[in-house]
Design an enzyme around this catalytic site. Structure first.
Site, PDB file in Angstrom:
ATOM      1  N   ASP A 144      60.959  42.685  64.540  1.00  0.00           N
ATOM      2  CA  ASP A 144      61.657  41.398  64.548  1.00  0.00           C
ATOM      3  C   ASP A 144      60.596  40.296  64.470  1.00  0.00           C
ATOM      4  O   ASP A 144      59.911  40.013  65.456  1.00  0.00           O
ATOM      5  CB  ASP A 144      62.488  41.238  65.829  1.00  0.00           C
ATOM      6  CG  ASP A 144      63.664  42.207  65.918  1.00  0.00           C
ATOM      7  OD1 ASP A 144      63.641  43.251  65.221  1.00  0.00           O
ATOM      8  OD2 ASP A 144      64.596  41.941  66.708  1.00  0.00           O
ATOM      9  N   LYS A 179      68.324  37.313  62.084  1.00  0.00           N
ATOM     10  CA  LYS A 179      68.593  37.264  63.522  1.00  0.00           C
ATOM     11  C   LYS A 179      68.582  35.809  63.969  1.00  0.00           C
ATOM     12  O   LYS A 179      67.748  35.026  63.516  1.00  0.00           O
ATOM     13  CB  LYS A 179      67.514  38.088  64.239  1.00  0.00           C
ATOM     14  CG  LYS A 179      67.510  38.031  65.761  1.00  0.00           C
ATOM     15  CD  LYS A 179      66.406  38.939  66.307  1.00  0.00           C
ATOM     16  CE  LYS A 179      66.191  38.755  67.808  1.00  0.00           C
ATOM     17  NZ  LYS A 179      65.109  39.618  68.330  1.00  0.00           N
ATOM     18  N   LYS A 198      71.970  39.839  63.365  1.00  0.00           N
ATOM     19  CA  LYS A 198      71.724  40.086  64.788  1.00  0.00           C
ATOM     20  C   LYS A 198      71.804  38.783  65.574  1.00  0.00           C
ATOM     21  O   LYS A 198      70.884  37.970  65.522  1.00  0.00           O
ATOM     22  CB  LYS A 198      70.343  40.739  64.985  1.00  0.00           C
ATOM     23  CG  LYS A 198      69.991  41.006  66.457  1.00  0.00           C
ATOM     24  CD  LYS A 198      68.656  41.727  66.590  1.00  0.00           C
ATOM     25  CE  LYS A 198      68.196  41.827  68.042  1.00  0.00           C
ATOM     26  NZ  LYS A 198      66.898  42.526  68.189  1.00  0.00           N
TER      27      LYS A 198
END
Length: 257
Positions: free
Chosen positions: A102, A166, A198
């Site tokens: 991430d 995300k 996400k």
């Protein structure tokens, strides 16, 4: 099973159970691995700082948790615009054994009008992941705030090869919101429905999880949200979901991310 319980059950299977705190220790990560094997099934992943990947891998192997992915963070949490450092961190994370990385998009650079560095950073980090890890790009939607910037960061990330987009690091005042989810998943529906979404930080209970899943169903179809396309980044959410499923105690007060 009620709709809320169904949402709780689904949300557990889509969760990146997270600890990203300055006081994290090996023991906290070991405990997180055990929590990820819940009475309602395994979470999709755990998300931890890179230095804890080896102990997490060892622990998951010991507890028959091989199906639980290990996610980590790079260029975190500030989203600096130094591509070389972001790439080195991402390569190191993959070398440590991360299944998923991430990375924080250089959102401040975008706010200052620079679209190029974000695209190039994501592209380079995707290359650093190779075939070994998937790349989730954190756009920090709560700081971008402007819908046009949230859209642009989402578009740039997907164009550069992101596997997921995300919302948030969980380290700023405003984290996942339904408004940001709507924009980000609209971009996914327009560009490439294989890209995942996400929401992270601020999803505190089964009701909130159900709302995000509802947006996904409306924009991308009832069957779109699977662990390959949807994750919840959360820590305290799991306790609430297990309570909703009558498999755990009631949550004790407010807990972080």
């Amino acid at each position: 099973m009620s709709d809320l319980k169904k949402a709780a059950q689904q949300a557990i299977s889509l969760m990146d159970l997270t600890t990203l705190n300055d006081d994290d220790t090996d023991q906290k990560v070991i405990d997180l691995c055990h929590k990820a094997k819940t009475p309602a099934g395994d979470t999709a992943a755990i998300c931890i700082y890179p230095r804890f990947i080896p102990i997490a891998r060892k622990t998951l192997n010991e507890i028959d948790g091989d199906d639980i992915k290990i996610a980590t963070v790079t260029n975190f949490p500030h989203g600096n615009d130094d591509i070389a450092i972001a790439v080195l961190e991402t390569r190191a994370a993959v070398a440590y054994g991360a299944d998923e990385v991430d990375v924080v998009f250089p959102y401040r650079a975008l706010m200052a009008g620079n679209e190029t560095v974000g695209f190039e950073l994501v592209k380079a980090c995707k290359e650093a992941c190779g075939e070994d890890a998937i790349l989730k790009v954190i756009i920090e939607s709560g700081v971008l705030a402007d819908p046009a910037l949230i859209r642009k960061a989402s578009e740039l990330s997907i164009d550069a090869g992101a596997d997921f987009i995300k919302t948030s690091t969980g380290k700023v005042a405003v984290n996942a919101t339904l408004e940001a989810a709507e924009i980000m998943m609209t971009v996914i529906s327009e560009k490439n429905p294989k890209v995942g979404f996400k929401p992270a930080g601020g999803v505190k209970d089964a009701e909130a999880a159900a709302e995000f899943l509802g947006v996904a169903a409306r924009l991308l179809g009832d069957d779109w949200a699977t662990p390959a396309t949807f994750r919840f980044g959360a820590s305290s959410l799991l306790t609430n979901l297990l309570h909703t499923l009558e498999l755990g105690d009631a949550p004790q007060g407010a807990q972080g991310y």
